[in-house]
Scaffold this motif. Structure first.
Motif, PDB file in Angstrom:
ATOM      1  N   HIS A 159       0.852  -1.190   0.000  1.00 30.48           N
ATOM      2  CA  HIS A 159       0.000   0.000   0.000  1.00 30.48           C
ATOM      3  C   HIS A 159       0.887   1.239   0.000  1.00 30.48           C
ATOM      4  CE1 HIS A 159      -3.418  -2.604   0.719  1.00 30.48           C
ATOM      5  NE2 HIS A 159      -2.776  -3.149   1.745  1.00 30.48           N
ATOM      6  N   PRO A 160       1.386   1.624  -1.168  1.00 33.14           N
ATOM      7  CA  PRO A 160       2.301   2.763  -1.222  1.00 33.14           C
ATOM      8  C   PRO A 160       1.642   4.045  -0.719  1.00 33.14           C
ATOM      9  CG  PRO A 160       1.584   2.119  -3.429  1.00 33.14           C
ATOM     10  CD  PRO A 160       1.117   1.058  -2.502  1.00 33.14           C
ATOM     11  N   HIS A 161       2.418   4.831   0.006  1.00 33.35           N
ATOM     12  CA  HIS A 161       1.889   6.075   0.547  1.00 33.35           C
ATOM     13  C   HIS A 161       3.029   7.050   0.807  1.00 33.35           C
ATOM     14  CE1 HIS A 161       2.904   3.671   4.120  1.00 33.35           C
ATOM     15  NE2 HIS A 161       3.015   4.814   4.789  1.00 33.35           N
ATOM     16  N   ILE A 162       2.646   8.285   1.079  1.00 32.73           N
ATOM     17  CA  ILE A 162       3.611   9.345   1.357  1.00 32.73           C
ATOM     18  C   ILE A 162       3.213  10.018   2.666  1.00 32.73           C
ATOM     19  CG2 ILE A 162       4.548  11.554   0.586  1.00 32.73           C
ATOM     20  CD1 ILE A 162       4.158  10.674  -2.260  1.00 32.73           C
ATOM     21  N   ILE A 215       2.654  22.443  13.088  1.00 30.07           N
ATOM     22  CA  ILE A 215       2.932  21.411  12.088  1.00 30.07           C
ATOM     23  C   ILE A 215       1.665  20.613  11.799  1.00 30.07           C
ATOM     24  CG2 ILE A 215       4.206  19.295  11.567  1.00 30.07           C
ATOM     25  CD1 ILE A 215       6.018  21.627  11.458  1.00 30.07           C
ATOM     26  N   ALA A 216       1.351  20.443  10.515  1.00 32.29           N
ATOM     27  CA  ALA A 216       0.258  19.551  10.102  1.00 32.29           C
ATOM     28  C   ALA A 216       0.874  18.308   9.484  1.00 32.29           C
ATOM     29  CB  ALA A 216      -0.656  20.243   9.107  1.00 32.29           C
ATOM     30  N   ARG A 217       0.431  17.152   9.929  1.00 36.83           N
ATOM     31  CA  ARG A 217       1.001  15.885   9.462  1.00 36.83           C
ATOM     32  C   ARG A 217      -0.014  15.165   8.568  1.00 36.83           C
ATOM     33  NH1 ARG A 217       2.820  16.900  14.567  1.00 36.83           N
ATOM     34  NH2 ARG A 217       5.093  16.732  14.853  1.00 36.83           N
ATOM     35  N   TYR A 218       0.484  14.607   7.484  1.00 33.97           N
ATOM     36  CA  TYR A 218      -0.373  13.930   6.514  1.00 33.97           C
ATOM     37  C   TYR A 218       0.210  12.559   6.173  1.00 33.97           C
ATOM     38  CZ  TYR A 218      -2.403  18.542   5.812  1.00 33.97           C
ATOM     39  OH  TYR A 218      -3.005  19.760   6.009  1.00 33.97           O
ATOM     40  N   ASP A 219      -0.676  11.638   5.866  1.00 32.56           N
ATOM     41  CA  ASP A 219      -0.301  10.307   5.393  1.00 32.56           C
ATOM     42  C   ASP A 219      -1.273   9.966   4.266  1.00 32.56           C
ATOM     43  OD1 ASP A 219       0.351   7.687   4.908  1.00 32.56           O
ATOM     44  OD2 ASP A 219       0.195   7.034   6.997  1.00 32.56           O
ATOM     45  N   GLU A 220      -0.807  10.092   3.022  1.00 35.41           N
ATOM     46  CA  GLU A 220      -1.698   9.981   1.872  1.00 35.41           C
ATOM     47  C   GLU A 220      -1.263   8.837   0.951  1.00 35.41           C
ATOM     48  OE1 GLU A 220      -4.394  11.771   1.695  1.00 35.41           O
ATOM     49  OE2 GLU A 220      -3.876  12.973   3.432  1.00 35.41           O
ATOM     50  N   PRO A 221      -2.228   8.034   0.467  1.00 36.02           N
ATOM     51  CA  PRO A 221      -1.885   6.962  -0.477  1.00 36.02           C
ATOM     52  C   PRO A 221      -1.509   7.533  -1.834  1.00 36.02           C
ATOM     53  CG  PRO A 221      -4.255   7.132  -0.249  1.00 36.02           C
ATOM     54  CD  PRO A 221      -3.669   8.084   0.747  1.00 36.02           C
ATOM     55  N   ILE A 222      -0.684   6.804  -2.567  1.00 30.43           N
ATOM     56  CA  ILE A 222      -0.290   7.212  -3.911  1.00 30.43           C
ATOM     57  C   ILE A 222      -0.400   6.013  -4.843  1.00 30.43           C
ATOM     58  CG2 ILE A 222       2.172   6.844  -3.343  1.00 30.43           C
ATOM     59  CD1 ILE A 222       2.776   9.077  -5.415  1.00 30.43           C
ATOM     60  N   GLY A 223      -1.048   6.192  -5.979  1.00 35.82           N
ATOM     61  CA  GLY A 223      -1.176   5.123  -6.955  1.00 35.82           C
ATOM     62  C   GLY A 223       0.082   4.984  -7.788  1.00 35.82           C
ATOM     63  N   LEU A 224       0.601   3.784  -7.879  1.00 37.04           N
ATOM     64  CA  LEU A 224       1.795   3.504  -8.690  1.00 37.04           C
ATOM     65  C   LEU A 224       1.454   2.657  -9.915  1.00 37.04           C
ATOM     66  CD1 LEU A 224       4.397   2.712  -5.867  1.00 37.04           C
ATOM     67  CD2 LEU A 224       3.906   4.907  -6.979  1.00 37.04           C
ATOM     68  N   GLY A 254      -0.673   3.774 -12.385  1.00 39.62           N
ATOM     69  CA  GLY A 254      -1.227   4.623 -13.427  1.00 39.62           C
ATOM     70  C   GLY A 254      -2.601   5.176 -13.100  1.00 39.62           C
ATOM     71  N   LEU A 255      -3.120   4.873 -11.900  1.00 42.62           N
ATOM     72  CA  LEU A 255      -4.423   5.371 -11.467  1.00 42.62           C
ATOM     73  C   LEU A 255      -4.259   6.154 -10.166  1.00 42.62           C
ATOM     74  CD1 LEU A 255      -6.585   2.156 -12.026  1.00 42.62           C
ATOM     75  CD2 LEU A 255      -6.424   4.139 -13.544  1.00 42.62           C
ATOM     76  N   TYR A 256      -5.155   7.130  -9.956  1.00 36.32           N
ATOM     77  CA  TYR A 256      -5.125   7.903  -8.725  1.00 36.32           C
ATOM     78  C   TYR A 256      -5.557   7.039  -7.542  1.00 36.32           C
ATOM     79  CZ  TYR A 256      -4.855  12.320 -11.385  1.00 36.32           C
ATOM     80  OH  TYR A 256      -4.457  13.347 -12.205  1.00 36.32           O
ATOM     81  N   SER A 257      -4.916   7.249  -6.401  1.00 35.45           N
ATOM     82  CA  SER A 257      -5.390   6.700  -5.139  1.00 35.45           C
ATOM     83  C   SER A 257      -6.005   7.831  -4.333  1.00 35.45           C
ATOM     84  CB  SER A 257      -4.236   6.066  -4.342  1.00 35.45           C
ATOM     85  OG  SER A 257      -3.872   4.826  -4.888  1.00 35.45           O
ATOM     86  N   MET A 258      -7.179   7.581  -3.756  1.00 33.95           N
ATOM     87  CA  MET A 258      -7.897   8.601  -3.016  1.00 33.95           C
ATOM     88  C   MET A 258      -7.421   8.656  -1.577  1.00 33.95           C
ATOM     89  SD  MET A 258      -9.674   9.775  -5.396  1.00 33.95           S
ATOM     90  CE  MET A 258      -9.988   9.190  -7.057  1.00 33.95           C
ATOM     91  N   GLY A 259      -7.173   9.859  -1.106  1.00 32.72           N
ATOM     92  CA  GLY A 259      -6.712  10.050   0.254  1.00 32.72           C
ATOM     93  C   GLY A 259      -7.828  10.467   1.182  1.00 32.72           C
ATOM     94  N   SER A 260      -7.430  11.103   2.269  1.00 36.48           N
ATOM     95  CA  SER A 260      -8.388  11.569   3.269  1.00 36.48           C
ATOM     96  C   SER A 260      -8.540  13.077   3.156  1.00 36.48           C
ATOM     97  CB  SER A 260      -7.893  11.183   4.667  1.00 36.48           C
ATOM     98  OG  SER A 260      -6.575  11.679   4.874  1.00 36.48           O
ATOM     99  N   ALA A 312      -6.197  13.176  -4.466  1.00 37.64           N
ATOM    100  CA  ALA A 312      -6.123  12.050  -5.400  1.00 37.64           C
ATOM    101  C   ALA A 312      -4.723  12.110  -6.003  1.00 37.64           C
ATOM    102  CB  ALA A 312      -7.186  12.165  -6.479  1.00 37.64           C
ATOM    103  N   MET A 313      -3.921  11.056  -5.811  1.00 32.05           N
ATOM    104  CA  MET A 313      -2.500  11.150  -6.139  1.00 32.05           C
ATOM    105  C   MET A 313      -2.016   9.882  -6.837  1.00 32.05           C
ATOM    106  SD  MET A 313       0.576  12.408  -3.599  1.00 32.05           S
ATOM    107  CE  MET A 313      -0.050  11.454  -2.223  1.00 32.05           C
ATOM    108  N   LYS A 314      -1.138  10.096  -7.823  1.00 34.04           N
ATOM    109  CA  LYS A 314      -0.461   8.976  -8.474  1.00 34.04           C
ATOM    110  C   LYS A 314       0.958   9.399  -8.818  1.00 34.04           C
ATOM    111  CE  LYS A 314      -2.376  10.076 -13.073  1.00 34.04           C
ATOM    112  NZ  LYS A 314      -3.169   9.543 -14.203  1.00 34.04           N
ATOM    113  N   GLY A 315       1.812   8.407  -9.020  1.00 39.44           N
ATOM    114  CA  GLY A 315       3.199   8.716  -9.319  1.00 39.44           C
ATOM    115  C   GLY A 315       3.837   7.660 -10.190  1.00 39.44           C
TER     116      GLY A 315
END
Length: 523
Positions: A422-425, A438-447, A449-455, A468-471
């Motif tokens: 479950h790749p994430h950043i 400080i604001a802390r985030y933990d967001e999924p990233i699609g590897l 070719g499709l976006y992964s939806m975060g919070s 919505a993030m992909k890389g």
């Protein structure tokens, strides 16, 4: 003056004169009842039944797919003839309408004027703030009226990036403890009524005036007088530190409800037999207008917080990164666009005019109607983009913490986890808030070719909106990230380049802003 056409050609603004001369003749059937009220739900129809060409609308839908649209909605004769949403956005998500909020606020001003709570449009602005000590008061500031605020001609000294600039006043406003006071205290740059300048402070003062006269925030007044009558039940509206509804931005609506606002104006301010707006208020095309002195179009006009387009055929509420509610009175059409990057209003106008063939129904065209349906369906399905093989460097950077000195991205730290199922950043952002620096985030990233939806984001101007993030890896050292803030109207691109323990990040947003920062692995 030339504008870029929908099809990549150049056309002169004389095209509007051509449209003005067109007289549509019935082509097949009778004109349908034009007054169905979509309070509970919108009626739908094929384009041909409303005198429009499905193939032309398919071209407009396809244009949206390649130009950052999140949604497109076209209503003619009170019926939805085209409705498209573009993945990953879906139609059940409220979309931030940004500066279209101004037109909603202007509508509320019309309502308090109709009800007699506002006695006249030339009422001096300062009368509503007599309980405040205001700086830089002179004869010019005393002369500012409600109408000046509606037309962006207050003369207040303001920098919001219109025709260039750093949006300094707008940014300072959001950092101030009392927004109305900040705006009221601004010095004067010119006499009111002399020159248009796009100033969200003007519309925020109008929101404060609505609250002064009604005893409630604009949002609550809108619920009672506007949203409830139109059947709008889903929205969010930001407020300033004093609880004043933001007057120039910060309202989110569903696209179908955005269309209801346009439909109210298309019907002369009437809704289900009730006159909600003063007579003539909705006839924006025939109001006195203000020259915006826009470099891209010297004919552009403004009136009561609406944009009025050359040729006097169209007016629209317009918001940052392509939010539009366009009203075509002579065509009996409302068109709505939400987007995540700039949308040419001329492309939308031209696409609508190209699709209109008749006032009455055209012969059925099952093949082109089916083609339009296929294009709409394709837009709703996310397209998988190409991905590159994972390079050897990935395990050595995955899970490592990178730290950054003070920077324009306000990025404190970054951790990438690119080798797990479950790749994430994970990342930390400086907020500027002493209570929670400080604001802390933990967001999924699609590897794949499709976006992964975060919070939903927890802070900043896009708080509450989902990522919505992909890389993908571009080569053995460079990793590209595509981030959308879904329904907020923003897309960001990041290029991460690794060199040993060092990292270089290049950031680019949809407005052409580019920022580069450097960091290195911690400890």
């Amino acid at each position: 003056m030339r504008v870029k056409s929908l099809f990549g050609l150049s056309v002169t603004l004389g095209v509007y004169a051509l449209f003005a001369a067109i007289h549509f003749e019935p082509a097949h059937g009778q004109i349908l009842d034009r007054s169905p009220w979509p309070t509970k739900e919108w009626l739908t129809s094929t384009p041909e039944e409303q005198g429009m060409d499905s193939s032309e609308l398919a071209t407009l839908v396809a244009f949206g797919a390649s130009h950052g649209f999140d949604s497109l909605l076209v209503v003619r004769h009170g019926r939805i003839v085209t409705e498209a949403t573009y993945a990953p956005y879906t139609p059940d998500i409220r979309h931030d309408i940004h500066s279209c909020t101004k037109a909603i606020l202007g509508t509320l001003v019309g309502m308090i004027y109709k009800d007699g709570q506002l006695d006249r449009l030339d009422h001096p602005m300062l009368d509503f703030f007599a309980d405040r000590r205001i700086a830089n008061v002179d004869d010019r500031k005393k002369a500012i009226t409600v109408q000046n605020l509606l037309d962006m001609t207050s003369g207040l000294d303001w920098d919001e990036g219109f025709e260039g600039g750093k949006e300094q006043s707008f940014n300072d406003l959001k950092q101030s403890p009392d927004w109305s006071q900040f705006i009221l205290d601004r010095p004067m740059a010119r006499r009111p009524g002399e020159v248009f300048y796009y100033d969200s402070g003007n519309s925020h003062l109008l929101s404060a005036i609505v609250t002064k006269l009604t005893g409630k925030p604009a949002e609550e007044y809108a619920k009672q007088k506007l949203f409830d009558p139109l059947g709008i039940t889903t929205w969010h509206w930001d407020r300033d530190p004093q609880g004043i509804s933001t007057g120039g931005w910060g309202l989110s609506l569903l696209p179908r409800d955005m269309a209801k606002i346009g439909y109210l104006y298309l019907h002369g301010g009437e809704w289900e037999g009730r006159q909600l707006l003063p007579p003539g208020w909705s006839d924006v095309l025939h109001h006195p207008t203000v020259n915006m002195h826009a470099s891209n179009d010297p004919n552009q006009r403004y009136s009561d917080l609406f944009w009025v387009f050359p040729g006097g055929r169209v007016f629209m509420a317009n918001g940052w990164h392509g939010q539009n509610i366009a009203v075509f009175p002579d065509l009996d059409i409302v068109a709505v666009v939400t987007a995540h990057k700039y949308v040419s209003q001329f492309a939308l106008i031209e696409g609508i005019y190209a699709a209109v063939k008749s006032e009455a129904a055209l012969p059925p065209a099952p093949k082109t109607t089916e083609f339009l349906a296929d294009v709409i369906k394709a837009a709703s399905v996310e397209k998988r983009t190409d991905v590159s093989p994972t390079p050897e460097i990935t395990p050595s950077i995955s899970g490592k913490s990178y730290k950054f000195p003070d920077n324009d991205l306000k990025l404190s730290s970054l951790n990438l986890f690119l080798t797990k199922p479950h790749p994430h950043i994970e990342f930390e952002i400086y907020t500027g808030d002493p209570a929670t620096p400080i604001a802390r985030y933990d967001e999924p990233i699609g590897l794949d070719g499709l976006y992964s939806m975060g919070s939903p984001l927890k802070s900043g101007p896009a708080a509450g909106y989902t990522t919505a993030m992909k890389g993908t890896w571009l080569n053995g050292q460079s990793f590209a990230i595509d981030l959308q803030i879904l329904a907020f109207g923003e897309q960001r691109k990041y290029l991460l380049t690794f060199n040993g323990e060092k990292i270089h990040i290049r950031f680019e947003d949809g407005d052409g802003r580019v920022v580069s920062i450097d960091g290195k692995q911690a400890g």
